[in-house]
Design a protein around this motif. Structure first.
Motif, short mmCIF file in Angstrom:
data_model
loop_
_atom_site.label_atom_id
_atom_site.label_comp_id
_atom_site.label_asym_id
_atom_site.label_seq_id
_atom_site.Cartn_x
_atom_site.Cartn_y
_atom_site.Cartn_z
N LYS A 11 83.10 45.85 -6.21
CA LYS A 11 82.48 46.29 -4.96
C LYS A 11 83.41 46.12 -3.76
O LYS A 11 83.08 46.57 -2.66
CB LYS A 11 81.18 45.52 -4.72
CG LYS A 11 80.10 45.80 -5.75
CD LYS A 11 78.81 45.06 -5.40
CE LYS A 11 77.71 45.35 -6.42
NZ LYS A 11 76.45 44.65 -6.07
N SER A 12 84.55 45.49 -3.97
CA SER A 12 85.47 45.27 -2.86
C SER A 12 86.20 46.55 -2.49
O SER A 12 86.61 47.32 -3.37
CB SER A 12 86.50 44.19 -3.23
OG SER A 12 87.47 44.05 -2.22
N ILE A 13 86.35 46.79 -1.21
CA ILE A 13 87.07 47.98 -0.74
C ILE A 13 88.50 47.63 -0.33
O ILE A 13 89.22 48.48 0.20
CB ILE A 13 86.35 48.63 0.45
CG1 ILE A 13 86.28 47.65 1.64
CG2 ILE A 13 84.95 49.09 0.04
CD1 ILE A 13 85.75 48.30 2.91
N GLN A 36 91.25 49.98 -1.73
CA GLN A 36 91.35 51.26 -1.04
C GLN A 36 92.01 51.12 0.32
O GLN A 36 92.80 51.97 0.75
CB GLN A 36 89.96 51.90 -0.88
CG GLN A 36 89.36 52.43 -2.17
CD GLN A 36 88.46 51.41 -2.86
OE1 GLN A 36 88.76 50.21 -2.84
NE2 GLN A 36 87.38 51.88 -3.44
N PRO A 96 87.48 43.85 6.42
CA PRO A 96 86.51 43.94 5.31
C PRO A 96 86.06 42.56 4.87
O PRO A 96 86.62 41.54 5.29
CB PRO A 96 87.33 44.63 4.21
CG PRO A 96 88.72 44.15 4.46
CD PRO A 96 88.87 44.07 5.97
N GLU A 113 80.69 50.24 3.97
CA GLU A 113 81.48 50.13 2.74
C GLU A 113 81.27 51.31 1.81
O GLU A 113 82.21 51.78 1.16
CB GLU A 113 81.11 48.83 2.01
CG GLU A 113 81.57 47.56 2.67
CD GLU A 113 81.07 46.33 1.95
OE1 GLU A 113 81.75 45.30 2.00
OE2 GLU A 113 79.97 46.40 1.35
N ILE A 144 83.49 54.25 2.10
CA ILE A 144 84.85 54.08 1.53
C ILE A 144 84.79 54.17 0.01
O ILE A 144 85.60 54.87 -0.62
CB ILE A 144 85.46 52.73 1.95
CG1 ILE A 144 85.40 52.55 3.47
CG2 ILE A 144 86.88 52.60 1.42
CD1 ILE A 144 86.19 53.56 4.24
N LEU A 145 83.80 53.49 -0.59
CA LEU A 145 83.72 53.43 -2.05
C LEU A 145 83.24 54.74 -2.67
O LEU A 145 83.82 55.23 -3.64
CB LEU A 145 82.76 52.30 -2.47
CG LEU A 145 83.30 50.88 -2.46
CD1 LEU A 145 82.18 49.90 -2.73
CD2 LEU A 145 84.41 50.70 -3.48
N ASN A 193 84.86 58.24 -0.29
CA ASN A 193 86.31 58.30 -0.13
C ASN A 193 86.70 58.73 1.29
O ASN A 193 87.62 59.54 1.50
CB ASN A 193 86.93 59.26 -1.16
CG ASN A 193 88.40 58.97 -1.36
OD1 ASN A 193 88.86 57.84 -1.17
ND2 ASN A 193 89.15 60.00 -1.75
#
Length: 563
Positions: free
Chosen positions: A349-351, A354, A396, A445, A448-449, A452
């Motif tokens: 789940k961490s961005i 990216q 983040p 978040e 981003i996940l 994109n």
């Protein structure tokens, strides 16, 4: 030798005997009989009829109470306290007059100091418990054992600020900068409290009571390799000590507060399993009554409040702050955005992955990759230099919601970009504006996940005029986000310590007034605690919020270790 007998005369004989004298003795006797009659009447009414215990205290026997009487109340009227364990603080409100109700509360003398306009400390007095040294100073003597990974001895030096930083590269001011550990708030806050201008040795005057327990240092020394009994020992001993103090009995601890310079999850062990993380300080019934100030609070609990992580800057004078702010306004920015941090490959789940990839592929992003061992991420000058040269600083989540980096970046006048509301907006409600768009950018978040979304593109869409306004807002926030040198006292600037103490006092004062007025919030839902701090003035009912999905499932793995 014969003992002389005492002659007991009838009432009319006594009156006859003194008839030729001053009538004052007769009046005194009549007054005594009147007091006896009304005492019997009150005893029969409140004890025999109601079954409640009653204590009658004359103001003459309690000189302190006379200081607090309203102007319209005669000082010779007895004060009646009715103890009933089924009501708040032992008070059965409906049986009392306004006068009696106001004087059944042991905190009334403290509350009355607010009305004394000639007293600059009226309503602001703090009483500090004189704890046994095992709860604070003894820990500092064993500083090498306060952390498994870091020798904390150098970081508790210099009043808790750590060793002074040299300004070799010209990144800092010439004074006021130290290599401060992010978990040093316990000792910094306690040392600042020693300089607080409204300390009192009379707890009956106190607007709040400070408990100088180094809770963060206590839990840190036992986080790894120790059983739950060892981890809980000091917390249990502290509570046992506090509840025996008369100050605790005034409000059952609801006017007490302590500062724990670690994240809330270190104090919220969910079970007594040896594999669970941390201790259970914040789950102890008595401790739940206290206000706990931590660098990261829980969205789902009401007894903890977020305060800023310490930065490297600790001004001693007002001019130190003003000079730094002016300097940040004049900086030129080479980078649109930047990021300092390490990836979290084990967390799907961490961005961060990216973010790092986008930053590497962008011509307008500055990146400091952080790994164990030697890294520029461990260099205060490298970090601050990067923040000072960037318009936006990406913040983040780390291993938990919050990061010390957010405060370092704002200190540099860099606009923070958050990806989760728990990283700042629901945390530091005492220190940051409710309108987060004034000083920060929020990119969910999920964008981003799942979508994109390009961070660079989002930031480029913000107008130059808006950027200028946001930077000015960030720079204006700097005083509220830093902890001043605990050995000094600024004149007009309120630092993070001042803001936190005022907020605690306001909280306790409001609670006391609610108790007096009989106001209760029976509809309060603790699991929605994060929402209450975001309510507008006068608003009481929580409603659906755009951030509900972010807080729908509390994290229960008990493995938060800071960031």
């Amino acid at each position: 030798m014969r003992r002389r007998t005492t002659e007991i005369l009838p009432l009319d004989a006594l009156m006859e005997k003194g008839r030729g004298k001053n009538h004052k003795s007769q009046l005194c006797l009549l007054a005594l009989l009147s007091v006896f009659f009304w005492s019997c009447f009150l005893y029969f009414h409140f004890v025999v009829l109601s079954g409640k215990s009653i204590i009658i205290t004359s103001p003459e026997s309690n000189p302190k109470s006379i200081d607090n009487l309203p102007n319209h109340v005669p000082v010779n009227r007895p004060i009646i306290t009715i103890h009933n364990p089924e009501t708040d603080f032992g008070i059965e409100r409906e049986r009392l007059s306004d006068y009696e109700r106001l004087h059944t509360y042991p905190f009334m003398r403290a509350l009355r100091t607010v009305e004394n306009k000639s007293d600059p400390c009226g309503g602001r007095y703090i009483y500090v418990h004189d704890l046994p040294p095992m709860f604070n100073e003894d820990m500092l003597k064993e500083c090498k054992g306060l952390s498994l990974w870091t020798n904390m001895c150098k970081f508790i030096s210099n009043g808790g600020l750590g060793p002074p930083l040299e300004n070799i590269e010209g990144v800092f001011s010439n004074t006021g900068w130290s290599n401060t550990n992010q978990f040093a708030v316990d000792v910094i806050f306690s040392n600042r409290m020693k300089q607080y201008e409204c300390l009192t040795n009379d707890s009956s005057l106190a607007a709040a009571v400070f408990v100088p327990f180094y809770a963060g240092f206590d839990v840190a020394r036992y986080l790894w390799g120790h059983n739950v009994s060892t981890r809980d020992a000091a917390s249990l001993a502290l509570v046992d000590w506090l509840v025996e103090r008369p100050e605790w009995g005034v409000m059952g601890g609801k006017d007490h507060f302590l500062v724990a310079g670690r994240i809330t999850w270190d104090f919220r062990r969910l079970s007594d399993s040896e594999s669970d993380w941390g201790n259970k300080l914040m789950f102890l019934p008595a401790a739940k009554n206290m206000s706990m100030l931590v660098v990261e609070s829980s969205p789902w609990n009401e007894n903890d409040y977020g305060v800023p992580y310490p930065t490297y800057f600790h001004p001693a004078r007002d001019d130190d702050v003003f000079t730094w702010q002016d300097r940040m306004r004049k900086l030129e920015h080479k980078h649109l955005f930047c990021f300092a941090g390490a990836p979290r490959p084990g967390n799907p789940k961490s961005i961060r992955g990216q973010i790092i990839n986008e930053c590497k592929n962008s011509k307008v992003c500055k990146l400091l990759e952080c790994d164990f061992g030697e890294s520029k991420c461990h260099s205060p000058s490298s970090i601050m230099q990067m923040f000072q040269g960037s318009v936006f600083c990406l913040q983040p989540q780390g291993d938990s919601y919050t990061r010390r980096s957010a405060f370092d970046s704002m200190l540099a006048g860099c606009i923070p970009v958050f990806f989760h509301p728990g990283s700042a907006y629901t945390q530091y409600t005492w220190h940051l504006p409710k309108n987060y768009s004034q000083y920060s950018v929020f990119i969910p978040e999920g964008d981003i996940l799942m979508k994109n979304v390009s961070i660079e593109q989002r930031l480029r869409e913000i107008s130059m005029e808006k950027v200028k306004e946001m930077r000015e807002a960030v720079i204006n926030l700097i005083p509220r986000l830093v902890y001043a040198d605990p050995r000094s006292k600024m004149e007009t600037v309120k630092d993070a310590f001042d803001v936190a103490v005022e907020a605690v006092i306001d909280k306790v004062t409001k609670l006391r007034r609610d108790i007096i007025d009989g106001r209760r919030d029976d509809d309060f839902i603790e699991e929605l605690s994060w929402k209450y701090a975001l309510l507008d003035e006068g608003q009481e009912v929580v409603r659906p919020h755009e951030w509900d999905p972010f807080f729908s499932k509390p994290k229960k793995d008990g493995k938060f270790v800071g960031s």
